[in-house]
Design a protein around this motif. Sequence first.
Motif, PDB file in Angstrom:
ATOM      1  N   GLN A  64      46.156  75.803  68.653  1.00 37.34           N
ATOM      2  CA  GLN A  64      46.530  75.026  67.473  1.00 37.34           C
ATOM      3  C   GLN A  64      47.304  75.881  66.473  1.00 37.34           C
ATOM      4  O   GLN A  64      48.287  75.424  65.891  1.00 37.34           O
ATOM      5  CB  GLN A  64      45.283  74.435  66.813  1.00 37.34           C
ATOM      6  CG  GLN A  64      44.662  73.309  67.599  1.00 37.34           C
ATOM      7  CD  GLN A  64      43.325  72.863  67.020  1.00 37.34           C
ATOM      8  OE1 GLN A  64      42.916  73.310  65.953  1.00 37.34           O
ATOM      9  NE2 GLN A  64      42.639  71.985  67.735  1.00 37.34           N
ATOM     10  N   TYR A  65      46.843  77.127  66.284  1.00 35.29           N
ATOM     11  CA  TYR A  65      47.551  78.024  65.370  1.00 35.29           C
ATOM     12  C   TYR A  65      48.971  78.278  65.863  1.00 35.29           C
ATOM     13  O   TYR A  65      49.930  78.224  65.090  1.00 35.29           O
ATOM     14  CB  TYR A  65      46.791  79.348  65.215  1.00 35.29           C
ATOM     15  CG  TYR A  65      47.499  80.311  64.291  1.00 35.29           C
ATOM     16  CD1 TYR A  65      47.323  80.221  62.913  1.00 35.29           C
ATOM     17  CD2 TYR A  65      48.373  81.275  64.793  1.00 35.29           C
ATOM     18  CE1 TYR A  65      47.995  81.072  62.054  1.00 35.29           C
ATOM     19  CE2 TYR A  65      49.044  82.137  63.934  1.00 35.29           C
ATOM     20  CZ  TYR A  65      48.857  82.026  62.569  1.00 35.29           C
ATOM     21  OH  TYR A  65      49.540  82.869  61.726  1.00 35.29           O
ATOM     22  N   GLU A  67      50.826  76.438  67.867  1.00 37.88           N
ATOM     23  CA  GLU A  67      51.629  75.209  67.766  1.00 37.88           C
ATOM     24  C   GLU A  67      52.053  74.935  66.331  1.00 37.88           C
ATOM     25  O   GLU A  67      53.158  74.447  66.086  1.00 37.88           O
ATOM     26  CB  GLU A  67      50.850  74.023  68.339  1.00 37.88           C
ATOM     27  CG  GLU A  67      50.770  74.052  69.855  1.00 37.88           C
ATOM     28  CD  GLU A  67      49.873  72.968  70.434  1.00 37.88           C
ATOM     29  OE1 GLU A  67      49.202  72.241  69.644  1.00 37.88           O
ATOM     30  OE2 GLU A  67      49.831  72.853  71.673  1.00 37.88           O
ATOM     31  N   SER A  68      51.196  75.281  65.361  1.00 38.48           N
ATOM     32  CA  SER A  68      51.569  75.084  63.946  1.00 38.48           C
ATOM     33  C   SER A  68      52.706  76.010  63.528  1.00 38.48           C
ATOM     34  O   SER A  68      53.362  75.788  62.518  1.00 38.48           O
ATOM     35  CB  SER A  68      50.350  75.298  63.037  1.00 38.48           C
ATOM     36  OG  SER A  68      50.021  76.679  62.964  1.00 38.48           O
ATOM     37  N   HIS A  69      52.944  77.058  64.340  1.00 41.33           N
ATOM     38  CA  HIS A  69      54.060  77.972  64.092  1.00 41.33           C
ATOM     39  C   HIS A  69      55.160  77.805  65.138  1.00 41.33           C
ATOM     40  O   HIS A  69      55.961  78.701  65.370  1.00 41.33           O
ATOM     41  CB  HIS A  69      53.550  79.422  64.075  1.00 41.33           C
ATOM     42  CG  HIS A  69      52.758  79.742  62.848  1.00 41.33           C
ATOM     43  ND1 HIS A  69      51.462  79.328  62.675  1.00 41.33           N
ATOM     44  CD2 HIS A  69      53.100  80.410  61.717  1.00 41.33           C
ATOM     45  CE1 HIS A  69      51.025  79.735  61.492  1.00 41.33           C
ATOM     46  NE2 HIS A  69      51.992  80.386  60.890  1.00 41.33           N
ATOM     47  N   LYS A  70      55.175  76.619  65.777  1.00 38.82           N
ATOM     48  CA  LYS A  70      56.183  76.282  66.783  1.00 38.82           C
ATOM     49  C   LYS A  70      56.277  77.327  67.882  1.00 38.82           C
ATOM     50  O   LYS A  70      57.353  77.771  68.270  1.00 38.82           O
ATOM     51  CB  LYS A  70      57.534  76.065  66.118  1.00 38.82           C
ATOM     52  CG  LYS A  70      57.491  74.899  65.165  1.00 38.82           C
ATOM     53  CD  LYS A  70      58.817  74.634  64.533  1.00 38.82           C
ATOM     54  CE  LYS A  70      58.681  73.410  63.635  1.00 38.82           C
ATOM     55  NZ  LYS A  70      59.720  73.283  62.675  1.00 38.82           N
TER      56      LYS A  70
END
Length: 197
Positions: A64-65, A67-70
């Motif tokens: 999740q971390y 993905e939140s930073h692409k």
Amino acid sequence: MKHSIISLGLLASIGLTGCIEPNALSSKSSNFITSRLQSAKSTAYGKKAKKFDKPAYIKESIKQYLESHKASAEDSPFTTEYIDLNGDNVKDALTLLSGVRFCGSGGCTMLIHQGVGNKKFKLISVTNLVKIPITINDTKTKGWRDITVQYASNILFSKKIILRFDGKGYPSNAAKEPRANDSNISGEKLTFLQTGT
């Protein structure tokens, strides 16, 4: 003379044991050798690593971390070490991210998750510009162990930095923290040897 013959016989049998094919060993011997190899593998820098069931929860949180930073785990490898930071007998997790998105000349990004029981974790800190080795010190601040990391201010020079818990988490930028005094560094050294764990 009798003792010499017995000694030679023992030495010969020890030598022959090393020549036996693994398939020829009994399962008991095979299990013994396997356990000794695993013990040797788990011993790093003189300390035996404690077995810990690496839960899927931590991987999901890291995913999740990222993905939140692409980013993704494929282009951003990571390594997680587990250790109790706050003395509650629940392992916490330190994750070192790597790859171009999370690393620069000064270091990489480190995530710290608090273990909250039942193999679940809560992200409490993200610290940038961290390099190994990382030492979990015996000293504590506000009930949490101090963490010594390396920070490279330039290509040729790195210094040891001490990260202290502020009541909510650890500092977000290692470069802004005080330099560690070598005489104050004692504790467990984390090696972060395997990626994606």
